[in-house]
Design a protein around this motif. Structure first.
Motif, PDB file in Angstrom:
ATOM      1  N   SER A  25       0.688  -1.335  -0.065  1.00  0.00           N
ATOM      2  CA  SER A  25       0.134   0.137  -0.257  1.00  0.00           C
ATOM      3  C   SER A  25       0.577   1.042  -0.352  1.00  0.00           C
ATOM      4  N   LEU A  26       2.069   1.374   0.593  1.00  0.00           N
ATOM      5  CA  LEU A  26       2.551   2.265   1.476  1.00  0.00           C
ATOM      6  C   LEU A  26       3.705   2.627  -0.723  1.00  0.00           C
ATOM      7  N   LYS A  27       3.670   1.676  -1.252  1.00  0.00           N
ATOM      8  CA  LYS A  27       4.486   1.676  -2.356  1.00  0.00           C
ATOM      9  C   LYS A  27       4.209   1.941  -3.766  1.00  0.00           C
ATOM     10  N   ALA A  28       2.585   1.371  -3.186  1.00  0.00           N
ATOM     11  CA  ALA A  28       1.570   2.062  -4.386  1.00  0.00           C
ATOM     12  C   ALA A  28       1.418   3.852  -3.965  1.00  0.00           C
ATOM     13  N   LEU A  29       1.424   4.155  -2.978  1.00  0.00           N
ATOM     14  CA  LEU A  29       1.472   5.809  -2.908  1.00  0.00           C
ATOM     15  C   LEU A  29       1.935   6.326  -3.743  1.00  0.00           C
ATOM     16  N   SER A  30       3.662   5.975  -3.683  1.00  0.00           N
ATOM     17  CA  SER A  30       4.534   6.538  -4.303  1.00  0.00           C
ATOM     18  C   SER A  30       4.496   6.323  -5.741  1.00  0.00           C
ATOM     19  N   LEU A  31       3.849   5.548  -6.332  1.00  0.00           N
ATOM     20  CA  LEU A  31       3.675   4.632  -7.702  1.00  0.00           C
ATOM     21  C   LEU A  31       2.362   5.430  -8.155  1.00  0.00           C
ATOM     22  N   GLY A  32       1.410   6.473  -7.536  1.00  0.00           N
ATOM     23  CA  GLY A  32       0.382   7.208  -7.840  1.00  0.00           C
ATOM     24  C   GLY A  32      -0.928   7.519  -7.529  1.00  0.00           C
ATOM     25  N   ALA A  33      -0.948   6.253  -6.510  1.00  0.00           N
ATOM     26  CA  ALA A  33      -2.491   5.868  -5.200  1.00  0.00           C
ATOM     27  C   ALA A  33      -2.707   7.462  -4.482  1.00  0.00           C
ATOM     28  N   SER A  34      -3.801   7.776  -4.234  1.00  0.00           N
ATOM     29  CA  SER A  34      -4.020   8.653  -3.453  1.00  0.00           C
ATOM     30  C   SER A  34      -3.557   8.585  -2.313  1.00  0.00           C
ATOM     31  N   ASP A  35      -4.408   7.412  -1.934  1.00  0.00           N
ATOM     32  CA  ASP A  35      -4.720   6.787  -0.320  1.00  0.00           C
ATOM     33  C   ASP A  35      -4.521   4.850  -0.611  1.00  0.00           C
ATOM     34  N   TYR A  36      -5.247   4.921   1.015  1.00  0.00           N
ATOM     35  CA  TYR A  36      -5.209   3.238   0.809  1.00  0.00           C
ATOM     36  C   TYR A  36      -6.360   3.277   1.988  1.00  0.00           C
ATOM     37  N   VAL A  37      -7.358   2.259   2.355  1.00  0.00           N
ATOM     38  CA  VAL A  37      -8.079   1.780   3.207  1.00  0.00           C
ATOM     39  C   VAL A  37      -7.140   0.838   3.767  1.00  0.00           C
ATOM     40  N   PRO A  38      -7.747   0.660   5.160  1.00  0.00           N
ATOM     41  CA  PRO A  38      -7.522  -0.795   5.917  1.00  0.00           C
ATOM     42  C   PRO A  38      -8.971  -1.576   5.666  1.00  0.00           C
ATOM     43  N   LYS A  39      -8.361  -2.979   5.032  1.00  0.00           N
ATOM     44  CA  LYS A  39      -9.748  -3.587   5.487  1.00  0.00           C
ATOM     45  C   LYS A  39      -9.448  -4.884   6.465  1.00  0.00           C
ATOM     46  N   PRO A  40     -11.021  -4.583   7.029  1.00  0.00           N
ATOM     47  CA  PRO A  40     -10.794  -6.107   8.000  1.00  0.00           C
ATOM     48  C   PRO A  40     -10.237  -7.099   7.546  1.00  0.00           C
ATOM     49  N   GLU A  41     -10.299  -8.126   8.467  1.00  0.00           N
ATOM     50  CA  GLU A  41      -9.473  -9.469   7.730  1.00  0.00           C
ATOM     51  C   GLU A  41     -10.545 -10.427   6.782  1.00  0.00           C
ATOM     52  N   SER A  42     -11.563  -9.798   7.688  1.00  0.00           N
ATOM     53  CA  SER A  42     -12.481 -11.330   7.017  1.00  0.00           C
ATOM     54  C   SER A  42     -13.415 -10.713   6.850  1.00  0.00           C
ATOM     55  N   THR A  43     -14.684 -11.133   5.769  1.00  0.00           N
ATOM     56  CA  THR A  43     -15.380 -10.466   5.313  1.00  0.00           C
ATOM     57  C   THR A  43     -16.612 -10.245   6.123  1.00  0.00           C
ATOM     58  N   SER A  44     -16.974 -11.067   7.602  1.00  0.00           N
ATOM     59  CA  SER A  44     -18.069 -10.916   8.394  1.00  0.00           C
ATOM     60  C   SER A  44     -16.829  -9.837   9.073  1.00  0.00           C
TER      61      SER A  44
ATOM     62  N   PRO B 112       2.276  10.306   4.450  1.00  0.00           N
ATOM     63  CA  PRO B 112       3.182   9.084   4.098  1.00  0.00           C
ATOM     64  C   PRO B 112       4.265  10.169   2.633  1.00  0.00           C
ATOM     65  N   GLN B 113       3.453  10.621   1.782  1.00  0.00           N
ATOM     66  CA  GLN B 113       4.262  11.215   0.749  1.00  0.00           C
ATOM     67  C   GLN B 113       4.890  12.339   1.502  1.00  0.00           C
ATOM     68  N   ALA B 114       4.463  13.059   1.666  1.00  0.00           N
ATOM     69  CA  ALA B 114       4.517  14.715   2.102  1.00  0.00           C
ATOM     70  C   ALA B 114       5.898  13.842   3.339  1.00  0.00           C
ATOM     71  N   LEU B 115       5.490  13.422   4.588  1.00  0.00           N
ATOM     72  CA  LEU B 115       6.739  13.270   5.802  1.00  0.00           C
ATOM     73  C   LEU B 115       7.969  12.840   4.623  1.00  0.00           C
TER      74      LEU B 115
ATOM     75  N   THR C  17       1.924   1.916  10.806  1.00  0.00           N
ATOM     76  CA  THR C  17       3.538   2.863  11.371  1.00  0.00           C
ATOM     77  C   THR C  17       4.585   2.283  11.579  1.00  0.00           C
ATOM     78  N   ALA C  18       4.995   1.161  11.515  1.00  0.00           N
ATOM     79  CA  ALA C  18       5.800   0.557  11.737  1.00  0.00           C
ATOM     80  C   ALA C  18       6.728   0.481  10.434  1.00  0.00           C
ATOM     81  N   ILE C  19       6.191   0.569   9.552  1.00  0.00           N
ATOM     82  CA  ILE C  19       6.279   0.547   7.740  1.00  0.00           C
ATOM     83  C   ILE C  19       7.488   1.985   8.128  1.00  0.00           C
ATOM     84  N   LEU C  20       5.795   2.888   7.849  1.00  0.00           N
ATOM     85  CA  LEU C  20       6.344   4.087   7.794  1.00  0.00           C
ATOM     86  C   LEU C  20       7.525   4.589   9.118  1.00  0.00           C
ATOM     87  N   ALA C  21       7.830   4.207   9.708  1.00  0.00           N
ATOM     88  CA  ALA C  21       9.106   5.092  10.904  1.00  0.00           C
ATOM     89  C   ALA C  21      10.275   4.419   9.640  1.00  0.00           C
ATOM     90  N   GLU C  22       9.696   3.181   8.832  1.00  0.00           N
ATOM     91  CA  GLU C  22      11.230   2.810   8.553  1.00  0.00           C
ATOM     92  C   GLU C  22      11.439   3.734   7.627  1.00  0.00           C
TER      93      GLU C  22
END
Length: 401
Positions: A109-128, A221-224, A251-256
């Motif tokens: 997702s963070l790589k996608a931001l660097s390639l032109g995606a505007s943002d992301y939304v984290p999906k819960p793990e399961s359909t329910s 993320p891009q601005a930071l 956030t752990a990956i963002l810190a890196e």
């Protein structure tokens, strides 16, 4: 209700067409659910629904969506393969990546931001969990509406959030003090003089900063990474603390990533960490990060208190704690993001004699947080993203001019 909700969930403006949305997800249940949620909002209209990236890419020109909600893992063509193909067909397309909260998907997702995606939304793990998650539904709709509306504005004459207000002021109503007129238009368009924003600004503190505190959200993320790259080694003798609205793992990956950009040590803040000069600390997702004085040291404390401004972590608690300890030696930044989180913290920093720089509207992905901060009249500058890092370097060197 938050600033973001007040301005985003109220539906389309009278007389305007709904924002057109395409949903791309290989799970038929999820695809149908997202389509129903989006179509229920009067400000949105789903114009395409596809099970893989290839079908979506082939339909971009026909359906002509403003926003695409794009899954990452799909058969035949995944989201990362489809992303650049979509953007090649429609340059101003808003793409929001949708992924579950795994480390791999967070990295993608963070790589996608660097390639032109505007943002992301984290999906819960399961359909329910997706079906029952009020937070996921709210975040999805808020981001689709905010980013879709901005993309539409950018296609027409450049306008600013405060243009209508400023144009209607009489001379006696004009803001008092030094005025900022620093908006930078996108794609080289000119900003008419009447449309330039005007904000009351405060002088920078005469005290050299001993800490840099940053708040950001959508587009953060891009601005930071740009700000951290621009500031780099100039932060060698002060700590940097960051609250970015993000879930755990992200956030752990963002810190890196920000550490690599700045060439400085960087990590998620942990309870009890003693702040070290030249180190970057990012608030972990799902916790508020604040600072406490412990003798001669300043330590990080993580709290599980209720969300502030619908956010956890939130900027206001961090800024309040920083101002309490560092006072006039505080330098704060508010970067792109939805809502108004950080505006109260800006007031606290200003009351303590510190300085705040906020990002301007034209360079922000969403001008909610920085707009709210700018309109407090407590900032020392309202700048394009490209000018923030160089300004921070000068302020850290004792030259705010």
């Amino acid at each position: 209700m938050s600033f973001a909700q007040q301005n985003i969930t109220s539906g389309a403006n009278p007389g305007t067409d709904p924002i057109k949305v395409m949903v791309v997800d290989d799970a038929v249940v999820i695809r149908g659910l997202l389509t129903r949620w989006l179509d229920t909002d009067p400000g949105l209209k789903v114009v395409g629904s596809h099970r893989n990236g290839k079908l979506a890419v082939d339909d971009i020109e026909k359906s002509n969506p403003d926003v695409v909600v794009l899954d990452i893992e799909m058969p035949e063509m995944d989201g990362m393969t489809a992303l650049p193909l979509m953007l090649a067909k429609k340059r101003d397309l808003v793409v929001i990546m949708a992924s579950t909260l795994t480390r791999r998907n967070a990295e993608i997702s963070l790589k996608a931001l660097s390639l032109g995606a505007s943002d992301y939304v984290p999906k819960p793990e399961s359909t329910s969990e997706v079906t029952t998650s009020v937070d996921f539904r709210r975040e999805l709709i808020e981001k689709v509406k905010a980013l879709g509306a901005r993309a539409r504005r950018m296609r027409g004459p450049v306008r600013t959030m405060r243009a209508e207000t400023n144009a209607g002021r009489t001379a006696s109503q004009a803001p008092v003090g030094r005025l900022a007129t620093t908006a930078t238009p996108l794609r080289g368009a000119a900003v008419p003089a009447a449309a330039k924003p005007a904000f009351k600004l405060r002088p920078y503190s005469a005290i050299r900063p001993r800490i840099l505190a940053i708040g950001s959200s959508t587009g953060g993320p891009q601005a930071l990474q740009q700000v951290m790259k621009d500031v780099g080694t100039a932060m060698h003798d002060i700590p940097v603390v960051i609250t970015q609205h993000m879930p755990p793992t992200f956030t752990a990956i963002l810190a890196e990533h920000v550490g690599k950009a700045a060439l400085r040590p960087s990590k998620e803040g942990a309870d009890g960490d003693v702040l070290q000069p030249g180190h970057i600390y990012v608030a972990p997702g799902g916790k508020h990060m604040i600072l406490e004085k412990d003798g001669g040291a300043v330590k990080i404390r993580l709290t599980d208190d209720a969300p502030v401004n619908f956010c956890k972590p939130a900027v206001d608690p961090l800024f309040d704690s920083v101002a309490k300890i560092y006072g006039s030696a505080t330098l704060g930044l508010i970067l792109t993001g939805m809502g108004h989180d950080g505006a109260n913290g800006v007031k606290t920093i200003a009351a303590g004699g510190g300085s705040i720089v906020t990002q301007d509207e034209a360079s922000s992905v969403v001008w909610g947080m920085p707009g709210a901060a700018a309109n407090t009249g407590m900032c020392s500058d309202v700048l394009p993203l490209s000018e923030i890092g160089p300004k921070v370097v000068r302020v850290l060197k004792g030259n705010a001019r």
